[in-house]
Design a protein around this motif. Structure first.
Motif, PDB file in Angstrom:
ATOM      1  N   ARG A 105      -6.785   4.201 -33.951  1.00  0.00           N
ATOM      2  CA  ARG A 105      -7.217   3.137 -34.828  1.00  0.00           C
ATOM      3  C   ARG A 105      -7.374   1.768 -34.001  1.00  0.00           C
ATOM      4  O   ARG A 105      -8.353   1.172 -34.291  1.00  0.00           O
ATOM      5  N   ALA A 106      -6.433   1.596 -32.967  1.00  0.00           N
ATOM      6  CA  ALA A 106      -6.756   0.565 -32.014  1.00  0.00           C
ATOM      7  C   ALA A 106      -8.060   0.382 -31.344  1.00  0.00           C
ATOM      8  O   ALA A 106      -8.695  -0.387 -31.182  1.00  0.00           O
ATOM      9  N   LEU A 107      -8.245   1.721 -30.913  1.00  0.00           N
ATOM     10  CA  LEU A 107      -9.510   1.973 -29.849  1.00  0.00           C
ATOM     11  C   LEU A 107     -10.827   1.546 -30.940  1.00  0.00           C
ATOM     12  O   LEU A 107     -11.741   0.996 -30.439  1.00  0.00           O
ATOM     13  N   SER A 138     -13.780  -8.009 -23.768  1.00  0.00           N
ATOM     14  CA  SER A 138     -13.031  -7.488 -22.464  1.00  0.00           C
ATOM     15  C   SER A 138     -12.754  -6.056 -22.760  1.00  0.00           C
ATOM     16  O   SER A 138     -12.002  -6.026 -23.823  1.00  0.00           O
ATOM     17  N   CYS A 139     -12.552  -5.018 -21.833  1.00  0.00           N
ATOM     18  CA  CYS A 139     -12.194  -3.631 -22.309  1.00  0.00           C
ATOM     19  C   CYS A 139     -10.668  -3.636 -21.729  1.00  0.00           C
ATOM     20  O   CYS A 139      -9.849  -2.529 -21.764  1.00  0.00           O
ATOM     21  N   ASP A 151      -8.191  -0.130 -21.891  1.00  0.00           N
ATOM     22  CA  ASP A 151      -7.851   0.301 -20.566  1.00  0.00           C
ATOM     23  C   ASP A 151      -6.334   0.357 -20.652  1.00  0.00           C
ATOM     24  O   ASP A 151      -5.694   1.612 -20.327  1.00  0.00           O
ATOM     25  N   ALA A 152      -5.486  -0.491 -21.231  1.00  0.00           N
ATOM     26  CA  ALA A 152      -4.306  -0.207 -21.418  1.00  0.00           C
ATOM     27  C   ALA A 152      -3.502   0.582 -22.384  1.00  0.00           C
ATOM     28  O   ALA A 152      -2.655   1.358 -22.157  1.00  0.00           O
ATOM     29  N   ILE A 153      -4.437   0.862 -23.465  1.00  0.00           N
ATOM     30  CA  ILE A 153      -4.230   2.096 -24.310  1.00  0.00           C
ATOM     31  C   ILE A 153      -4.354   3.420 -23.638  1.00  0.00           C
ATOM     32  O   ILE A 153      -3.329   4.390 -23.719  1.00  0.00           O
ATOM     33  N   LYS A 155      -4.175   3.922 -20.418  1.00  0.00           N
ATOM     34  CA  LYS A 155      -3.131   4.184 -19.597  1.00  0.00           C
ATOM     35  C   LYS A 155      -2.005   4.508 -20.187  1.00  0.00           C
ATOM     36  O   LYS A 155      -0.990   5.318 -19.499  1.00  0.00           O
ATOM     37  N   GLU A 156      -1.293   3.969 -21.126  1.00  0.00           N
ATOM     38  CA  GLU A 156      -0.240   4.374 -21.919  1.00  0.00           C
ATOM     39  C   GLU A 156      -0.339   5.591 -22.401  1.00  0.00           C
ATOM     40  O   GLU A 156       0.704   6.460 -22.082  1.00  0.00           O
ATOM     41  N   HIS A 157      -1.596   6.180 -22.742  1.00  0.00           N
ATOM     42  CA  HIS A 157      -1.527   7.690 -23.313  1.00  0.00           C
ATOM     43  C   HIS A 157      -1.631   8.533 -22.073  1.00  0.00           C
ATOM     44  O   HIS A 157      -0.903   9.480 -22.034  1.00  0.00           O
ATOM     45  N   ARG A 158      -2.209   8.200 -20.834  1.00  0.00           N
ATOM     46  CA  ARG A 158      -2.064   8.889 -19.567  1.00  0.00           C
ATOM     47  C   ARG A 158      -0.463   9.024 -19.070  1.00  0.00           C
ATOM     48  O   ARG A 158      -0.057  10.026 -18.871  1.00  0.00           O
ATOM     49  N   ALA A 159       0.357   8.121 -19.259  1.00  0.00           N
ATOM     50  CA  ALA A 159       1.578   7.966 -18.874  1.00  0.00           C
ATOM     51  C   ALA A 159       2.526   8.873 -19.945  1.00  0.00           C
ATOM     52  O   ALA A 159       3.228   9.534 -19.493  1.00  0.00           O
ATOM     53  N   GLU A 160       2.118   9.077 -21.181  1.00  0.00           N
ATOM     54  CA  GLU A 160       2.562   9.804 -22.060  1.00  0.00           C
ATOM     55  C   GLU A 160       2.474  11.284 -21.752  1.00  0.00           C
ATOM     56  O   GLU A 160       3.364  12.126 -21.833  1.00  0.00           O
ATOM     57  N   VAL A 161       0.983  11.726 -21.298  1.00  0.00           N
ATOM     58  CA  VAL A 161       0.761  12.924 -20.623  1.00  0.00           C
ATOM     59  C   VAL A 161       1.471  13.332 -19.453  1.00  0.00           C
ATOM     60  O   VAL A 161       1.974  14.366 -19.354  1.00  0.00           O
ATOM     61  N   VAL A 162       1.687  12.413 -18.561  1.00  0.00           N
ATOM     62  CA  VAL A 162       2.487  12.742 -17.211  1.00  0.00           C
ATOM     63  C   VAL A 162       3.884  13.139 -17.650  1.00  0.00           C
ATOM     64  O   VAL A 162       4.470  14.047 -17.204  1.00  0.00           O
ATOM     65  N   ARG A 163       4.564  12.316 -18.711  1.00  0.00           N
ATOM     66  CA  ARG A 163       5.815  12.825 -19.207  1.00  0.00           C
ATOM     67  C   ARG A 163       5.975  13.943 -19.815  1.00  0.00           C
ATOM     68  O   ARG A 163       6.693  14.882 -19.405  1.00  0.00           O
TER      69      ARG A 163
END
Length: 134
Positions: free
Chosen positions: A69-71, A81-82, A86-88, A90-98
């Motif tokens: 929804r945010a995207l 600006s994007c 990019d923050a969304i 990166k947040e998702h990537r951190a969730e994937v890493v966890r």
């Protein structure tokens, strides 16, 4: 897809989505309500197809509905600006890493349980013992 109008079934087929999911995305506000035909059928256009394809791809990558929804909201203003996008990501990537770390830990525990099993009788099974309350 050319500039034709699609029924909900055609839109679902062309995007690899179930009809119920299309309706859900409409109800949740991710997909705008379509126009209606004189027979009161939903009438979808290229904009719906593109947006639903975006949603499907984002879901395939594991983004949450709130992140999507945010995207979508951010993508509607093409000149901004994007940084927020990019923050969304990166947040998702951190969730994937966890999640990957959690799955590795789970695999180690399962390996340990399996390695302890002597493949005898159930009464002596270390896997069942590991899963049972102590």
């Amino acid at each position: 897809m050319d500039e034709k109008i699609l029924t909900i079934g055609q839109l679902a087929r062309e995007t690899g989505t179930k009809v119920e999911t299309v309706r859900f995305y409409e109800k949740s506000g991710l997909l705008p309500a379509p126009a209606r035909t004189s027979g009161n059928y939903r009438s979808y256009d290229r904009g719906h197809f593109n947006r639903l394809s975006f949603i499907r791809r984002a879901r395939d990558l594991g983004f949450s509905l709130d992140q999507i929804r945010a995207l979508l909201t951010l993508s509607d203003d093409r000149n901004q600006s994007c940084v927020a996008i990019d923050a969304i990501a990166k947040e998702h990537r951190a969730e994937v890493v966890r999640k990957i770390a959690d799955l590795r830990s789970l695999k180690k525990e399962l390996d340990r349980m399996i390695d302890q099993c002597g493949c005898g009788v159930v009464a002596d099974c270390r896997i069942i013992e590991s899963l049972s309350p102590r």
